[in-house]
Design an enzyme around this catalytic site. Structure first.
Site, PDB file in Angstrom:
ATOM      1  N   LYS A 278      44.177  42.634  43.426  1.00  0.00           N
ATOM      2  CA  LYS A 278      43.427  43.969  43.291  1.00  0.00           C
ATOM      3  C   LYS A 278      44.244  44.866  43.889  1.00  0.00           C
ATOM      4  O   LYS A 278      43.990  45.403  45.082  1.00  0.00           O
ATOM      5  CB  LYS A 278      42.134  43.524  44.384  1.00  0.00           C
ATOM      6  CG  LYS A 278      40.612  44.059  43.893  1.00  0.00           C
ATOM      7  CD  LYS A 278      39.496  43.551  44.672  1.00  0.00           C
ATOM      8  CE  LYS A 278      38.615  44.378  44.645  1.00  0.00           C
ATOM      9  NZ  LYS A 278      38.121  44.918  43.469  1.00  0.00           N
TER      10      LYS A 278
HETATM   11  N1  PPE Z   1      36.756  42.655  38.023  1.00  0.00           N
HETATM   12  C1  PPE Z   1      37.233  43.752  38.653  1.00  0.00           C
HETATM   13  C2  PPE Z   1      38.222  44.738  37.896  1.00  0.00           C
HETATM   14  C3  PPE Z   1      36.860  43.994  39.970  1.00  0.00           C
HETATM   15  O1  PPE Z   1      37.194  45.312  40.266  1.00  0.00           O
HETATM   16  C4  PPE Z   1      35.912  43.329  40.508  1.00  0.00           C
HETATM   17  C5  PPE Z   1      35.254  43.817  42.062  1.00  0.00           C
HETATM   18  C6  PPE Z   1      35.265  41.947  39.762  1.00  0.00           C
HETATM   19  C7  PPE Z   1      35.843  41.958  38.713  1.00  0.00           C
HETATM   20  C8  PPE Z   1      34.181  41.157  40.529  1.00  0.00           C
HETATM   21  O2  PPE Z   1      35.032  40.522  41.587  1.00  0.00           O
HETATM   22  P1  PPE Z   1      34.023  40.205  42.885  1.00  0.00           P
HETATM   23  O3  PPE Z   1      33.714  41.456  43.510  1.00  0.00           O
HETATM   24  O4  PPE Z   1      35.170  39.277  43.702  1.00  0.00           O
HETATM   25  O5  PPE Z   1      33.166  39.390  42.418  1.00  0.00           O
HETATM   26  N2  PPE Z   1      35.200  45.149  42.247  1.00  0.00           N
HETATM   27  C9  PPE Z   1      34.922  45.697  43.548  1.00  0.00           C
HETATM   28  C10 PPE Z   1      35.126  47.042  43.395  1.00  0.00           C
HETATM   29  C11 PPE Z   1      34.182  47.921  42.723  1.00  0.00           C
HETATM   30  C12 PPE Z   1      34.332  49.397  43.015  1.00  0.00           C
HETATM   31  O6  PPE Z   1      33.828  50.047  42.152  1.00  0.00           O
HETATM   32  O7  PPE Z   1      35.140  49.787  43.878  1.00  0.00           O
HETATM   33  C13 PPE Z   1      33.511  45.239  44.021  1.00  0.00           C
HETATM   34  O8  PPE Z   1      32.727  44.880  43.315  1.00  0.00           O
HETATM   35  O9  PPE Z   1      33.583  45.546  45.270  1.00  0.00           O
END
Ligand code: PPE
Length: 306
Positions: free
Chosen positions: A159
């Site tokens: 991330k």
């Molecule tokens: N894909 C991406 C690219 C992503 O950034 C997230 C989280 C997910 C999948 C889902 O992951 P999880 O939160 O572990 O279920 N994105 C984070 C950032 C969003 C933002 O706009 O900033 C979040 O949801 O916190």
């Protein structure tokens, strides 16, 4: 919605006032995008605020840092404690939590090694990410003309802050075209994920989500969906999906910490319609689990007040 300031932000081991949590303009990560972060939520429960799957998020933070060879100058336990402390001192019953590890001020140039590693944790109240209407009736999605990262250009398991330029461009394109959110395909043409969420389709009672090899982040909410699906008798598998699988899906939804579980009502103007029973059930159980109301998922709730 503008950020709603809270009282304190944790910076490198100290709690500082929100308005004093500043960095120098020559901060390395600002120029080259080399940093890692997490998005976490704490929810109101009958025992006070509980952080959802905190340990899993902090493990992913350390793994992201390892991929970029960023040496976090705190232990796992210290970051877990600091996260809970930050929620506690701000007195919020529920909030979004943003830990970030970045390369700070020191030397300029692409070599990251001489740069100090800084860590911050901020919290603020954050409502529905894709709108209340979207949570209720579903969001309208557009497949982006931008592809998701090739794993040998940017590592999808990390991330990384700079990686989100790709997400931002896809989001911008979708919004400017009148849609709510974008779906990105992998360089090989398979469905990967959304700008900040994983994606799922439902076909004959089976929930299907793209494998990590299609370039998606391994979502913690996605893993919660897998667990809930298994426990409630829905089929669940990871499989490559084509854009046409989205167009003909019986149900589709997305998952993420900020977004939570959001139904998809159309993809490229192909109607999927109002949220179906599988999506509704996953949404309902997830919302109860984050609030500490499901015994089976108690280990997902990390209570801030011990
Ligand atoms: N894909 C991406 C690219 C992503 O950034 C997230 C989280 C997910 C999948 C889902 O992951 P999880 O939160 O572990 O279920 N994105 C984070 C950032 C969003 C933002 O706009 O900033 C979040 O949801 O916190």
């Amino acid at each position: 919605m503008p950020l709603q300031p809270t009282d304190k932000i944790w910076m490198d081991g100290e709690l500082v006032a929100w308005e004093d949590a500043k960095v120098h303009v020559l901060t390395h990560s600002l120029h080259y995008g080399c940093g890692v972060f997490e998005g976490i939520r704490a929810y109101a429960t009958s025992r006070g605020p509980a952080v959802f799957r905190l340990g899993d998020h902090i493990t992913r933070l350390f793994n992201s840092a390892k991929i970029f060879m960023i040496d976090i100058p705190f232990t796992y336990d210290e970051i877990v404690d600091a996260t809970k402390t930050t929620v506690r001192v701000n007195g919020l019953v529920s909030c979004y939590i943003r830990p970030i590890v970045y390369l700070g001020y020191g030397e300029m140039g692409l070599n990251p090694l001489p740069c100090p590693v800084n860590v911050s944790i901020a919290v603020w109240p954050w409502g529905t990410y894709l709108g209340d209407e979207g949570v209720e009736h579903g969001v309208r999605m557009k497949i982006s003309s931008w592809k998701r990262h090739d794993p040998n250009v940017m590592p999808p398991a990390a991330k990384g802050t700079g990686m989100y330029i790709n997400s931002s461009m896809a989001k911008l394109e979708a919004l400017k075209s009148g849609y709510d959110e974008a779906i990105l395909l992998s360089p090989q043409g398979y469905v990967s994920e959304c700008t900040g969420e994983n994606i799922f389709v439902v076909r004959d009672g089976v929930i299907i989500t793209p494998p990590v090899s299609a370039g998606a982040l391994e979502g913690i909410t996605q893993d919660s969906v897998r667990t809930i699906a298994n426990d409630h008798g829905f089929g669940y598998r990871e499989d490559n999906l084509l854009r046409s699988d989205l167009y003909t899906a019986q149900e589709a939804f997305l998952s993420g910490t900020a977004a939570e579980i959001v139904p998809i009502r159309s993809v490229d103007d192909r109607e999927i319609g109002e949220p179906g029973p599988v999506t509704r059930k996953i949404q309902e159980v997830f919302q109860a689990a984050v609030r500490g109301e499901v015994d089976r998922y108690k280990n997902w709730n990390d209570y801030v007040d011990g």
